[in-house]
Design a protein around this motif. Structure first.
Motif: not given
Length: 54
Positions: A3-9
Motif C-alpha cells: 500500500v503506497r501512501q501519498r505525501s503532502v508536498i
C-alpha cells in the motif's frame, strides 16, 4: 500487497524558495538548485530542455 501512501508536498516560490514534505522543511540547496526547482514547478507537465556541454 503493498500500500503506497501519498505525501503532502508544499513548494513555496514567492520570496525564498522553500520545500515542505509532510510539514517538515527540506533543504532546497544552493541558489542555482533553487532556480531549477522553481523552473520545474512552474513548468509542471511540460518538457524542459536539457543543456549538454561538449
Amino acid at each position: 500487497m503493498t500500500v503506497r501512501q501519498r505525501s503532502v508536498i508544499d513548494i513555496r516560490l514567492l520570496g525564498k524558495v522553500e520545500l515542505y514534505v509532510e510539514g517538515r522543511q527540506l533543504d532546497v540547496g544552493t541558489p542555482r538548485q533553487q532556480a531549477v526547482w522553481a523552473t520545474l514547478v512552474v513548468d509542471v507537465g511540460r518538457l524542459s530542455p536539457s543543456r549538454h556541454s561538449s
